[in-house]
Write an enzyme that holds these catalytic residues in place. Structure first.
Site, PDB file in Angstrom:
ATOM      1  N   ASP A 114      53.112  17.000  90.418  1.00  0.00           N
ATOM      2  CA  ASP A 114      52.664  18.332  90.022  1.00  0.00           C
ATOM      3  C   ASP A 114      51.457  18.213  89.094  1.00  0.00           C
ATOM      4  O   ASP A 114      51.555  17.666  87.995  1.00  0.00           O
ATOM      5  CB  ASP A 114      53.812  19.059  89.313  1.00  0.00           C
ATOM      6  CG  ASP A 114      53.524  20.528  89.070  1.00  0.00           C
ATOM      7  OD1 ASP A 114      52.342  20.884  88.938  1.00  0.00           O
ATOM      8  OD2 ASP A 114      54.483  21.309  89.013  1.00  0.00           O
ATOM      9  N   CYS A 148      56.953  28.862  89.101  1.00  0.00           N
ATOM     10  CA  CYS A 148      55.614  28.769  88.516  1.00  0.00           C
ATOM     11  C   CYS A 148      55.553  29.676  87.278  1.00  0.00           C
ATOM     12  O   CYS A 148      56.251  29.421  86.299  1.00  0.00           O
ATOM     13  CB  CYS A 148      54.592  29.144  89.594  1.00  0.00           C
ATOM     14  SG  CYS A 148      52.863  29.123  89.127  1.00  0.00           S
ATOM     15  N   HIS A 156      53.345  20.884  93.005  1.00  0.00           N
ATOM     16  CA  HIS A 156      53.637  22.216  92.496  1.00  0.00           C
ATOM     17  C   HIS A 156      53.805  23.194  93.659  1.00  0.00           C
ATOM     18  O   HIS A 156      52.977  23.243  94.558  1.00  0.00           O
ATOM     19  CB  HIS A 156      52.477  22.665  91.599  1.00  0.00           C
ATOM     20  CG  HIS A 156      52.795  23.861  90.761  1.00  0.00           C
ATOM     21  ND1 HIS A 156      53.466  23.764  89.551  1.00  0.00           N
ATOM     22  CD2 HIS A 156      52.552  25.175  90.952  1.00  0.00           C
ATOM     23  CE1 HIS A 156      53.595  24.970  89.034  1.00  0.00           C
ATOM     24  NE2 HIS A 156      53.049  25.848  89.860  1.00  0.00           N
TER      25      HIS A 156
END
Length: 309
Positions: A242, A195, A276
């Protein structure tokens, strides 16, 4: 009290702690997060966190996120995991350090996501790398500043990010590199980031050729003109679904790397159906349908590091 690492969870009933999409008839458990006997919230200030109990060992975070502007960076499942390493001081920053069972001159810098260096899931990934022969260090790249909280309004994210730019970490990276070389005997160093840390890993690949290999997991630099001019081999891992990094941005990355990245190996891989955070925030024992992708991505990380380190 249920414990994981230095943390404990105290249970109690709360009919309002119902996660969207789960039938109201399904039982929920209200839990408060404690550390050394003191009640904490996700940023350590003493406010309750609510979890949905999904198994005897895993908890789904359903803290009261701002419903008007929720965070798309799903917290996922906080692992019941304390880590096998230790916290150390590296010049001006704290770090989690774990060493492999036998001596090694290979080290990996693990770079945190927006939830900070103390997230058990990230330490689990550091321990996984150490068990595969790497000295693993996860520094606090926020330098003591508060990590992001799932309860915060996503519209304030850019304001929160202002003093935590993943492309403004040279001082910390330099300190960690000195530490790994002088104190740990590391001769070959790589980086793996998730991330926010994926963006930082992309940045290291542009700025630090001495970092021999990088794995950017759901993170890319969007604003730098030189963002496709990699100096070290880099693997980019994404999820097909995502919401933070949509597929059109992944396609742009891959197209420009093909045109502008010469002489350095790279690979862009998209995992079908994944969101994600799937590599380190999903638990394979709970998310059985996602288990093959989770394990494949983790194997890809290890293979990439082994190939170039």
């Amino acid at each position: 009290m249920i414990h994981f690492g230095g943390f404990g969870l105290r249970t109690g009933n709360d009919a309002h702690a119902i996660e969207e999409g789960v039938p109201s008839s399904q039982p929920f458990t209200y839990l408060s997060l404690f550390h050394r006997g003191r009640k904490l919230n996700s940023n350590g200030k003493g406010r309750n966190i609510q979890f949905f109990r999904v198994s005897a060992r895993g908890y789904r975070l359903v803290e009261m996120a701002n419903e008007a502007k929720p965070c798309p960076c799903d917290m996922g499942y906080m692992m019941e995991y304390g880590g096998v390493g230790q916290e150390v001081q590296i010049e001006h920053i704290k770090a989690y350090l774990v060493k492999p069972p036998s001596d090694s001159d290979k080290a990996v810098i693990i770079i945190q996501d927006i939830y900070g260096w103390q997230l058990p899931n990230t330490r689990y990934m550091a321990d996984m790398l150490a068990s595969n022969g790497y000295i693993a260090v996860c520094p606090d790249f926020y330098i003591g500043k508060e990590p992001w909280s799932p309860s915060q309004d996503w519209s304030t994210f850019q304001q929160w990010l202002e003093d935590k730019k993943p492309t403004n970490i040279n001082k910390e990276v330099d300190a960690v590199l000195r530490f790994l070389k002088s104190q740990c005997g590391a001769l070959r160093i790589g980086a793996v980031g998730f991330c926010w840390g994926g963006v930082a890993t992309h940045y290291l690949a542009l700025q630090y050729p001495e970092v021999r290999a990088g794995v950017s997991v759901y993170g890319i630099i969007r604003e730098r003109e030189d963002r496709y001019e990699l100096k070290s081999p880099t693997l980019f891992i994404f999820g097909e679904k995502d919401d933070v990094i949509p597929l059109d941005q992944v396609s742009v990355l891959e197209k420009n790397l093909q045109e502008k990245c010469t002489g350095v190996d790279y690979h862009v891989k998209v995992f079908p159906g994944q969101t994600h955070g799937f590599v380190h925030r999903k638990r394979e024992d709970i998310n059985t349908t996602d288990q093959p992708c989770i394990q494949e991505a983790r194997t890809d990380i290890l293979n990439w590091l082994q190939k170039y380190m």
